[in-house]
Design a protein around this motif. Structure first.
Motif, PDB file in Angstrom:
ATOM      1  N   GLY A  77       0.827  -1.190   0.000  1.00 31.28           N
ATOM      2  CA  GLY A  77       0.000   0.000   0.000  1.00 31.28           C
ATOM      3  C   GLY A  77       0.865   1.244   0.000  1.00 31.28           C
ATOM      4  O   GLY A  77       1.938   1.271   0.604  1.00 31.28           O
ATOM      5  N   VAL A  78       0.422   2.297  -0.676  1.00 27.59           N
ATOM      6  CA  VAL A  78       1.129   3.586  -0.682  1.00 27.59           C
ATOM      7  C   VAL A  78       0.107   4.669  -0.350  1.00 27.59           C
ATOM      8  O   VAL A  78      -0.772   4.968  -1.161  1.00 27.59           O
ATOM      9  N   ILE A 115      -7.835   4.374   3.133  1.00 27.26           N
ATOM     10  CA  ILE A 115      -6.789   3.624   3.841  1.00 27.26           C
ATOM     11  C   ILE A 115      -7.343   2.300   4.355  1.00 27.26           C
ATOM     12  O   ILE A 115      -6.710   1.245   4.209  1.00 27.26           O
ATOM     13  N   GLU A 116      -8.516   2.323   4.952  1.00 30.03           N
ATOM     14  CA  GLU A 116      -9.107   1.087   5.465  1.00 30.03           C
ATOM     15  C   GLU A 116      -9.396   0.106   4.335  1.00 30.03           C
ATOM     16  O   GLU A 116      -9.207  -1.102   4.490  1.00 30.03           O
ATOM     17  N   SER A 117      -9.840   0.615   3.203  1.00 32.18           N
ATOM     18  CA  SER A 117     -10.095  -0.238   2.040  1.00 32.18           C
ATOM     19  C   SER A 117      -8.812  -0.907   1.561  1.00 32.18           C
ATOM     20  O   SER A 117      -8.799  -2.096   1.220  1.00 32.18           O
ATOM     21  N   MET A 118      -7.718  -0.146   1.548  1.00 32.58           N
ATOM     22  CA  MET A 118      -6.427  -0.708   1.147  1.00 32.58           C
ATOM     23  C   MET A 118      -5.942  -1.752   2.148  1.00 32.58           C
ATOM     24  O   MET A 118      -5.459  -2.823   1.783  1.00 32.58           O
ATOM     25  N   LEU A 119      -6.088  -1.465   3.437  1.00 31.83           N
ATOM     26  CA  LEU A 119      -5.606  -2.391   4.472  1.00 31.83           C
ATOM     27  C   LEU A 119      -6.390  -3.707   4.472  1.00 31.83           C
ATOM     28  O   LEU A 119      -5.867  -4.747   4.881  1.00 31.83           O
ATOM     29  N   CYS A 124       1.620  -6.486   2.115  1.00 31.24           N
ATOM     30  CA  CYS A 124       2.798  -6.915   2.867  1.00 31.24           C
ATOM     31  C   CYS A 124       3.471  -5.740   3.569  1.00 31.24           C
ATOM     32  O   CYS A 124       4.026  -5.894   4.657  1.00 31.24           O
ATOM     33  N   ARG A 125       3.464  -4.571   2.941  1.00 29.27           N
ATOM     34  CA  ARG A 125       4.037  -3.362   3.533  1.00 29.27           C
ATOM     35  C   ARG A 125       3.146  -2.174   3.189  1.00 29.27           C
ATOM     36  O   ARG A 125       2.450  -2.203   2.172  1.00 29.27           O
ATOM     37  N   VAL A 126       3.215  -1.159   4.015  1.00 26.32           N
ATOM     38  CA  VAL A 126       2.456   0.066   3.763  1.00 26.32           C
ATOM     39  C   VAL A 126       3.423   1.244   3.822  1.00 26.32           C
ATOM     40  O   VAL A 126       4.051   1.491   4.859  1.00 26.32           O
ATOM     41  N   TYR A 127       3.559   1.947   2.709  1.00 26.28           N
ATOM     42  CA  TYR A 127       4.425   3.121   2.632  1.00 26.28           C
ATOM     43  C   TYR A 127       3.564   4.372   2.848  1.00 26.28           C
ATOM     44  O   TYR A 127       2.515   4.522   2.214  1.00 26.28           O
ATOM     45  N   ILE A 128       4.015   5.257   3.724  1.00 27.06           N
ATOM     46  CA  ILE A 128       3.230   6.436   4.073  1.00 27.06           C
ATOM     47  C   ILE A 128       3.988   7.693   3.677  1.00 27.06           C
ATOM     48  O   ILE A 128       5.068   7.963   4.199  1.00 27.06           O
ATOM     49  N   SER A 129       3.437   8.433   2.722  1.00 27.32           N
ATOM     50  CA  SER A 129       4.022   9.696   2.291  1.00 27.32           C
ATOM     51  C   SER A 129       2.923  10.757   2.337  1.00 27.32           C
ATOM     52  O   SER A 129       2.276  11.052   1.337  1.00 27.32           O
ATOM     53  N   LEU A 140      -3.999   7.012  12.432  1.00 26.99           N
ATOM     54  CA  LEU A 140      -3.152   6.196  11.571  1.00 26.99           C
ATOM     55  C   LEU A 140      -2.616   4.987  12.333  1.00 26.99           C
ATOM     56  O   LEU A 140      -2.591   3.863  11.815  1.00 26.99           O
ATOM     57  N   GLN A 141      -2.176   5.214  13.563  1.00 26.97           N
ATOM     58  CA  GLN A 141      -1.709   4.116  14.403  1.00 26.97           C
ATOM     59  C   GLN A 141      -2.810   3.089  14.629  1.00 26.97           C
ATOM     60  O   GLN A 141      -2.573   1.878  14.575  1.00 26.97           O
ATOM     61  N   ARG A 142      -4.002   3.577  14.914  1.00 25.56           N
ATOM     62  CA  ARG A 142      -5.109   2.680  15.255  1.00 25.56           C
ATOM     63  C   ARG A 142      -5.480   1.771  14.087  1.00 25.56           C
ATOM     64  O   ARG A 142      -5.580   0.553  14.255  1.00 25.56           O
ATOM     65  N   ILE A 143      -5.665   2.346  12.905  1.00 28.74           N
ATOM     66  CA  ILE A 143      -6.164   1.527  11.802  1.00 28.74           C
ATOM     67  C   ILE A 143      -5.065   0.704  11.137  1.00 28.74           C
ATOM     68  O   ILE A 143      -5.358  -0.233  10.397  1.00 28.74           O
ATOM     69  N   SER A 144      -3.794   1.044  11.405  1.00 28.17           N
ATOM     70  CA  SER A 144      -2.691   0.297  10.775  1.00 28.17           C
ATOM     71  C   SER A 144      -1.965  -0.608  11.773  1.00 28.17           C
ATOM     72  O   SER A 144      -0.883  -1.106  11.472  1.00 28.17           O
ATOM     73  N   ALA A 145      -2.558  -0.811  12.937  1.00 27.69           N
ATOM     74  CA  ALA A 145      -1.920  -1.631  13.975  1.00 27.69           C
ATOM     75  C   ALA A 145      -1.599  -3.024  13.430  1.00 27.69           C
ATOM     76  O   ALA A 145      -2.425  -3.668  12.784  1.00 27.69           O
ATOM     77  N   GLY A 146      -0.376  -3.467  13.673  1.00 26.67           N
ATOM     78  CA  GLY A 146       0.042  -4.801  13.235  1.00 26.67           C
ATOM     79  C   GLY A 146       0.564  -4.857  11.814  1.00 26.67           C
ATOM     80  O   GLY A 146       1.025  -5.908  11.364  1.00 26.67           O
ATOM     81  N   LYS A 147       0.511  -3.758  11.078  1.00 27.94           N
ATOM     82  CA  LYS A 147       0.995  -3.731   9.699  1.00 27.94           C
ATOM     83  C   LYS A 147       2.464  -3.298   9.652  1.00 27.94           C
ATOM     84  O   LYS A 147       2.975  -2.649  10.564  1.00 27.94           O
TER      85      LYS A 147
END
Length: 333
Positions: A77-78, A115-119, A124-129, A140-147
């Motif tokens: 994900g980007v 973001i939730e749709s992508m997750l 395998c990885r999520v790049y955040i720019s 962001l921390q909450r919805i991407s926990a464990g990623k």
């Protein structure tokens, strides 16, 4: 989701991501079943389906194998806030580098829904720019926990350093910009902001860079204003440009800001329209015929290659190159 579907999803992801390499022998069905907490019967159904998809080869004598020369790839994900067309080669380099690393990027805007749709696709990885203004860090921390999260280009939140990132060296960019101005004889430097209220992370960055060069941020020697102040707070702008001496150099975190600053100076303070500018991304705004100004040039191929090679923890930095710098020399008194 049934047990078969769950194991199918997880095993398929491990194969396509390259965790199991082409030609590699897999653990036995019994071992895989124990690892996923399912029976051999469930594993047999999974293997049969993966064989049909060409992702596994089985032999009664040799066991399970990944086919030779299997084209493996991984979904990543980007989360990206940069608009298409605003930076030359940004997206082209991203896609090319991702392809070279057998990665399929899924680009989404920094909104909760996207973001939730992508997750949900379990990348395998999520790049955040993206900037801190566009998405709260706590959410962001909450919805991407464990990623597996990797920050790119900028990290604007105040909650310490990221665990994993490839960032532009914004502290050094700021310091070298100020140093270039000082060496050209400028005694009054202005930062132009998108924001009417300067974010705290940026204020800290400017204070650090200024201190190293013997300056003080928010003093007459190094001050800031918003481009919006020309419409919303003209008394502040008048105070800045009516001071003696007034600023003779300006920089910004976007070339378009300086381009539009020049337009406003031509109207409000034409006597100061010959300021030296240093932009950020060497975009078409800083290359407009007859109005060119210096800017930082990014080699996006190099930048994204660093990003896709970054697999573990830690922070790496990238420093662009200052180009077109031919200052109007100021006499130092």
């Amino acid at each position: 989701m049934t047990k078969t579907e769950f194991v199918m999803k997880k095993l398929k992801q491990r194969i396509l991501s390259g965790e199991f390499k082409s030609g590699q022998k897999l653990p036995s069905m019994r071992t895989l079943g124990n690892a996923y907490g399912v029976s051999t019967m469930v594993l047999r159904k999974v293997v049969e389906q993966l064989e049909e998809e060409g992702l596994i080869e089985s032999s009664s004598r040799s066991g399970l194998f990944i086919p030779e020369n299997l084209k493996q790839h991984e979904l990543c994900g980007v989360i990206n806030s940069i608009q298409i067309g605003t930076m030359e080669n940004y997206f082209e380099a991203l896609l090319q580098c991702a392809s070279g690393h057998n990665c399929v990027p899924m680009l989404v805007l920094p909104t909760r829904t996207s973001i939730e749709s992508m997750l949900e696709k379990d990348p395998c990885r999520v790049y955040i720019s993206t900037s801190a203004e566009q998405f709260p860090y706590e959410e962001l921390q909450r919805i991407s926990a464990g990623k597996n999260i990797i920050f790119c280009n900028q990290y604007e939140w105040l909650e310490g350093e990221p665990e994993s990132a490839v960032l532009a060296d914004w502290d050094m960019i700021t310091e070298l910009t100020l140093k270039a101005f000082l060496e050209a004889g400028h005694k009054r430097i202005l930062f132009i902001s998108y924001n009417r209220k300067l974010p705290e992370f940026k204020r800290r960055q400017f204070c650090r860079a200024a201190e190293r060069l013997g300056l003080k941020f928010e003093s007459p020697e190094f001050q800031w204003c918003s481009l919006q102040d020309f419409e919303n707070d003209l008394p502040r702008i008048k105070k800045i440009f009516r001071d003696d001496p007034a600023p003779t150099a300006a920089f910004a975190r976007g070339d378009s800001l300086l381009y539009h600053l020049k337009e406003r100076l031509d109207v409000f303070f034409p006597e100061h329209a010959d300021m030296d500018f240093i932009g950020t991304y060497n975009s078409y705004w800083s290359n407009n015929a007859g109005q060119e100004f210096a800017s930082w040039e990014w080699d996006w191929d190099v930048f994204w290659e660093k990003v896709f090679k970054h697999k573990g923890k830690g922070v790496e930095y990238y420093l662009p190159t200052l180009v077109k710098w031919n200052p109007k020399k100021r006499q130092i008194k």
